[in-house]
Motif scaffolding. Structure first.
Motif, PDB file in Angstrom:
ATOM      1  N   ARG A 148     -10.709   1.352   0.280  1.00 48.22           N
ATOM      2  CA  ARG A 148      -9.952   2.539  -0.108  1.00 48.22           C
ATOM      3  C   ARG A 148      -8.471   2.229  -0.224  1.00 48.22           C
ATOM      4  N   LYS A 149      -8.050   1.024   0.200  1.00 47.07           N
ATOM      5  CA  LYS A 149      -6.646   0.639   0.114  1.00 47.07           C
ATOM      6  C   LYS A 149      -6.249   0.402  -1.336  1.00 47.07           C
ATOM      7  N   ASP A 162       7.140  11.285   2.845  1.00 53.95           N
ATOM      8  CA  ASP A 162       5.757  11.679   3.077  1.00 53.95           C
ATOM      9  C   ASP A 162       4.915  11.318   1.853  1.00 53.95           C
ATOM     10  N   ARG A 163       3.614  11.135   2.089  1.00 48.20           N
ATOM     11  CA  ARG A 163       2.734  10.642   1.024  1.00 48.20           C
ATOM     12  C   ARG A 163       2.699  11.561  -0.193  1.00 48.20           C
ATOM     13  N   THR A 164       2.726  12.863   0.010  1.00 54.05           N
ATOM     14  CA  THR A 164       2.680  13.792  -1.119  1.00 54.05           C
ATOM     15  C   THR A 164       3.902  13.602  -2.016  1.00 54.05           C
ATOM     16  N   SER A 209       5.318   4.349   1.903  1.00 50.97           N
ATOM     17  CA  SER A 209       5.723   5.625   2.480  1.00 50.97           C
ATOM     18  C   SER A 209       6.554   5.427   3.742  1.00 50.97           C
ATOM     19  N   GLU A 210       6.105   4.533   4.605  1.00 51.56           N
ATOM     20  CA  GLU A 210       6.841   4.248   5.836  1.00 51.56           C
ATOM     21  C   GLU A 210       8.175   3.566   5.549  1.00 51.56           C
ATOM     22  N   SER A 248      -7.081  -1.658  -6.436  1.00 54.57           N
ATOM     23  CA  SER A 248      -7.820  -1.523  -5.179  1.00 54.57           C
ATOM     24  C   SER A 248      -8.869  -2.625  -5.118  1.00 54.57           C
ATOM     25  N   THR A 282       0.849  -1.198   0.000  1.00 50.33           N
ATOM     26  CA  THR A 282       0.000   0.000   0.000  1.00 50.33           C
ATOM     27  C   THR A 282       0.883   1.246   0.000  1.00 50.33           C
ATOM     28  N   MET A 283       0.274   2.363  -0.357  1.00 49.21           N
ATOM     29  CA  MET A 283       0.999   3.632  -0.348  1.00 49.21           C
ATOM     30  C   MET A 283       1.503   3.940   1.063  1.00 49.21           C
ATOM     31  N   THR A 284       0.691   3.655   2.062  1.00 52.89           N
ATOM     32  CA  THR A 284       1.087   3.920   3.449  1.00 52.89           C
ATOM     33  C   THR A 284       2.298   3.073   3.828  1.00 52.89           C
ATOM     34  N   GLU A 285       2.263   1.789   3.493  1.00 56.84           N
ATOM     35  CA  GLU A 285       3.389   0.902   3.805  1.00 56.84           C
ATOM     36  C   GLU A 285       4.657   1.346   3.073  1.00 56.84           C
TER      37      GLU A 285
END
Length: 140
Positions: free
Chosen positions: A90-91, A64-66, A58-59, A85, A53-56
């Motif tokens: 929303r993932k 940062d996500r942007t 990103s971490e 998706s 995922t984008m969150t994973e």
């Protein structure tokens, strides 16, 4: 008495200076396959973790996500990264397309050459030590 701190004692200055030097080395090697060092890093992580995922992501890359969205856009535009998706979710999972996998595999010999040059410059053991120390800084 001058109380202005010296840049030679600044951790940020030293880290950024080294990062720019190393980035330039890798960029030079990756230029023939028309991919940046940042793009290779993203392709490598997505290759190792399909559906990340984008969150994973990103971490994992400490971005940062942007900034990550801006970095992923050209890879998506060029057809290297596909976003999927799940219905009703929303993932968004990121994976490499066949072209993305090819681009990553084409970049690997150039990345290896950059790794080799860097290790020859600083020494293999020192490179490993520095890598491990820098990775430890971002581990939570």
């Amino acid at each position: 008495m001058d109380t202005t701190p010296s840049l030679t004692g600044c951790n940020l200055f030293a880290t950024k200076q080294a990062a720019r030097f190393i980035t330039q080395l890798y960029e030079r090697h990756l230029a023939p396959v028309n991919v940046t060092s940042s793009q290779v890093t993203l392709l490598a992580v997505i290759h190792e973790r399909p559906e990340i995922t984008m969150t994973e992501l990103s971490e994992m890359v400490v971005m940062d996500r942007t900034s990550l969205v801006r970095a992923i856009q050209p890879l998506s535009r060029d057809g290297y990264v596909v976003q999927k998706s799940e219905a009703g979710s929303r993932k968004i999972g990121l994976s490499l397309s066949k072209a993305g996998t090819r681009k990553f595999l084409d970049a690997l010999p150039h990345w290896r050459a950059a790794q080799k040059e860097y290790e020859e410059l600083v020494g293999k053991d020192r490179a490993k030590f520095l890598r491990e120390e820098l990775m430890a800084v971002t581990q939570r």
